[in-house]
Design a protein around this motif. Structure first.
Motif, mmCIF file in Angstrom:
data_model
loop_
_atom_site.group_PDB
_atom_site.id
_atom_site.type_symbol
_atom_site.label_atom_id
_atom_site.label_comp_id
_atom_site.label_asym_id
_atom_site.label_seq_id
_atom_site.Cartn_x
_atom_site.Cartn_y
_atom_site.Cartn_z
ATOM 1 N N ASP A 108 18.140 37.309 50.268
ATOM 2 C CA ASP A 108 18.105 38.627 49.893
ATOM 3 C C ASP A 108 17.511 38.643 48.439
ATOM 4 O O ASP A 108 18.140 37.994 47.525
ATOM 5 C CB ASP A 108 19.681 39.215 49.998
ATOM 6 N N ASP A 109 16.455 39.313 48.173
ATOM 7 C CA ASP A 109 15.930 39.442 47.070
ATOM 8 C C ASP A 109 16.845 39.795 45.881
ATOM 9 O O ASP A 109 16.735 39.566 44.673
ATOM 10 C CB ASP A 109 14.643 40.365 46.958
ATOM 11 N N ARG A 110 17.835 40.841 46.256
ATOM 12 C CA ARG A 110 18.653 41.378 45.283
ATOM 13 C C ARG A 110 19.669 40.135 44.596
ATOM 14 O O ARG A 110 20.373 40.303 43.343
ATOM 15 C CB ARG A 110 19.686 42.254 45.663
ATOM 16 N N LEU A 111 19.668 38.967 45.556
ATOM 17 C CA LEU A 111 20.450 37.638 44.871
ATOM 18 C C LEU A 111 19.647 36.749 44.002
ATOM 19 O O LEU A 111 20.160 35.765 43.599
ATOM 20 C CB LEU A 111 21.095 36.997 45.937
ATOM 21 N N ARG A 112 18.339 37.184 43.992
ATOM 22 C CA ARG A 112 17.538 35.948 43.289
ATOM 23 C C ARG A 112 17.714 35.922 41.818
ATOM 24 O O ARG A 112 17.937 36.863 40.957
ATOM 25 C CB ARG A 112 16.073 36.594 43.371
ATOM 26 N N PRO A 113 17.979 34.611 41.409
ATOM 27 C CA PRO A 113 18.720 34.390 40.102
ATOM 28 C C PRO A 113 17.743 34.387 38.870
ATOM 29 O O PRO A 113 16.309 34.113 39.412
ATOM 30 C CB PRO A 113 19.613 33.380 40.400
ATOM 31 N N LEU A 114 18.048 33.956 37.810
ATOM 32 C CA LEU A 114 17.166 33.717 36.693
ATOM 33 C C LEU A 114 16.433 32.340 36.865
ATOM 34 O O LEU A 114 17.358 31.418 37.527
ATOM 35 C CB LEU A 114 17.953 33.942 35.544
ATOM 36 N N SER A 115 15.492 32.077 36.412
ATOM 37 C CA SER A 115 14.804 30.828 36.460
ATOM 38 C C SER A 115 15.429 29.963 35.115
ATOM 39 O O SER A 115 15.962 30.486 34.466
ATOM 40 C CB SER A 115 13.306 30.858 36.357
ATOM 41 N N SER A 128 21.249 43.912 41.038
ATOM 42 C CA SER A 128 20.873 42.634 41.258
ATOM 43 C C SER A 128 21.081 41.509 40.300
ATOM 44 O O SER A 128 21.273 41.701 39.121
ATOM 45 C CB SER A 128 19.182 42.807 41.255
ATOM 46 N N THR A 129 21.224 40.457 41.134
ATOM 47 C CA THR A 129 21.900 39.080 40.334
ATOM 48 C C THR A 129 20.967 39.033 39.060
ATOM 49 O O THR A 129 21.834 38.604 37.714
ATOM 50 C CB THR A 129 21.560 38.095 40.986
ATOM 51 N N ARG A 183 10.760 32.783 41.094
ATOM 52 C CA ARG A 183 9.257 33.408 41.983
ATOM 53 C C ARG A 183 9.887 34.017 43.310
ATOM 54 O O ARG A 183 10.760 33.310 44.034
ATOM 55 C CB ARG A 183 8.190 32.476 42.067
ATOM 56 N N ARG A 184 9.463 35.102 43.691
ATOM 57 C CA ARG A 184 9.656 35.821 45.099
ATOM 58 C C ARG A 184 9.361 34.772 46.037
ATOM 59 O O ARG A 184 10.440 34.540 47.064
ATOM 60 C CB ARG A 184 9.020 37.046 45.131
ATOM 61 N N ARG A 227 14.121 44.921 30.102
ATOM 62 C CA ARG A 227 13.811 44.192 31.467
ATOM 63 C C ARG A 227 14.424 42.914 31.554
ATOM 64 O O ARG A 227 14.674 42.240 30.658
ATOM 65 C CB ARG A 227 11.995 43.954 31.407
ATOM 66 N N HIS A 228 14.805 42.637 33.082
ATOM 67 C CA HIS A 228 15.775 41.352 33.275
ATOM 68 C C HIS A 228 14.738 40.156 32.745
ATOM 69 O O HIS A 228 13.719 40.144 32.553
ATOM 70 C CB HIS A 228 15.861 41.086 34.509
#
Length: 296
Positions: free
Chosen positions: A158-165, A192-193, A151-152, A145-146
Motif C-alpha cells: 500500500d503506497d500509504r505505508l511507503r516509508p522514508l528512504s 501516510s507513513t 521510490r514508488r 513536504r515530506h
C-alpha cells in the motif's frame, strides 16, 4: 575572518523582544573588541540552516533564548572582495538569564526601542529594529513536504505505508533545524507513513504527539476539503499562539497554501514554507526554506 573572493559570507541574527507592545524592550549587546552596540548575530556554521544560526548566535552572545517569529529584510554589505548577507528575524524571548561577560560580549542591555535606536552603532541595524517593532505579533505555521521516500516502483505494498528512504532519514536533521528555531510544539501530518516519519524524530525529541489528518493524504484529499481545513487551522494557530507544523504531499501542497493566499511553487523533499499569521489567522509574511540547497 577567512574570506573567499566571490563567495558570500552567510550570517543570521534576531531582534530579541520582550514585554507587552505598550512596554516592549529590545536586547542589544556590547562588543569590547569594536566598542559597539549591536543586535546579536553571527556567521553560519557548515551545514547549518540560517534560522538555527540566528537562535544559536543570540544565545551565544547574550545567553537569551528566542523563538523566531517574522522574518525581516536581509542586510547586505561588502567584506573585501565578497559580500556578507545577514538574515534577520524577530525574536520572541523565551528565557533571559543573566549574561556572564566574556571577551566577545562584555555587556548586554534591555532598553526601549527608542533608546535602542539611539544606542545602536550601525544604521543598517537601526533599519532592522525599526522594521521589527512595526510588525504585529505573529505565530509560525509551517507547511512542509515530506522527506525523501522510497521510490514508488520499489514499493509493492500500500503506497500509504511507503516509508522514508536512507536519504529521507538524512534530511531529518535539517527538518529539526527548521522546527526548533521556530518553537514548533504542535505537529499535524497526512496519515501516510512518509509524512508521519518526517515529523516523528523531532516530535519525539520534545515529547509531543503527531495528529494525523486523512484529508491531507494524497489518496483522500480534495482541494475544497484541504482548503477548508487549512483556513480553519490558520485561524486556530493565530488565535492560540501555538507554533504548528503540518506535513503533506507535493500534489496536495497547492491546496494547502491557497487559503493562505500564498502561490504554490515546486518544493524539494523536506523543504517548507513558513507562514507568519497574526491573531486573526491572516498571513503577515512568509518565507521558504529548501534543505537541499543549504548555502553554507
Amino acid at each position: 575572518m577567512s574570506v573567499t573572493p566571490g563567495i558570500p559570507i552567510w550570517a543570521a541574527g534576531a531582534v530579541p523582544l520582550r514585554g507587552t507592545r505598550d512596554a516592549r524592550e529590545v536586547l542589544l549587546v556590547h562588543r569590547p573588541a569594536y566598542d559597539d552596540w549591536t543586535l546579536p548575530k553571527g556567521k553560519a556554521h557548515p551545514h547549518e540552516l540560517l534560522p538555527t544560526t540566528a537562535v544559536r548566535e543570540v544565545a551565544e552572545e547574550s545567553s537569551v533564548t528566542v523563538r523566531l517569529a517574522t522574518g525581516l529584510t536581509p542586510v547586505r554589505y561588502p567584506i573585501g572582495a565578497t559580500i556578507k548577507i545577514v538574515s534577520w528575524w524577530v525574536g520572541a524571548t523565551v528565557s533571559a538569564p543573566r549574561h556572564a561577560p566574556n571577551a566577545e560580549v562584555d555587556d548586554v542591555a534591555w532598553m526601549s526601542p527608542e533608546d535602542a535606536l539611539a544606542t545602536l552603532s550601525y544604521a543598517d541595524e537601526r533599519g532592522v529594529l525599526t522594521e521589527a517593532v512595526s510588525l504585529p505579533d505573529t505565530t509560525p505555521l509551517i507547511i512542509i513536504r515530506h522527506a525523501k521516500a522510497l521510490r514508488r516502483e520499489a514499493w509493492r505494498k500500500d503506497d500509504r505505508l511507503r516509508p522514508l528512504s536512507e536519504k529521507g532519514h538524512e534530511q531529518l536533521s535539517y527538518v529539526a533545524q527548521i522546527l526548533k528555531p521556530f518553537g514548533i510544539t504542535h505537529f499535524i501530518s497526512s496519515t501516510s507513513t512518509r509524512c508521519v516519519q518526517t515529523l516523528r524524530d523531532y516530535a519525539n525529541q520534545i515529547g509531543s504527539d503527531i495528529h494525523t489528518e486523512t484529508c491531507l493524504s494524497e489518496e483522500k484529499s480534495t482541494p475544497a476539503e484541504v482548503g477548508g481545513y487549512m483556513a480553519r487551522l490558520a485561524h486556530a494557530v493565530g488565535a492560540s499562539g501555538i507554533p504548528t507544523v503540518v506535513c503533506g504531499h507535493s500534489p496536495v501542497l497547492p491546496a494547502m497554501m491557497a487559503p493562505l493566499g500564498i502561490p504554490a511553487r515546486p518544493m524539494a523533499t523536506a523543504s517548507c514554507m513558513i507562514a507568519h499569521v497574526d491573531t486573526n489567522g491572516a498571513v503577515v509574511a512568509s518565507e521558504w526554506h529548501d534543505t537541499l540547497r543549504v548555502k553554507i
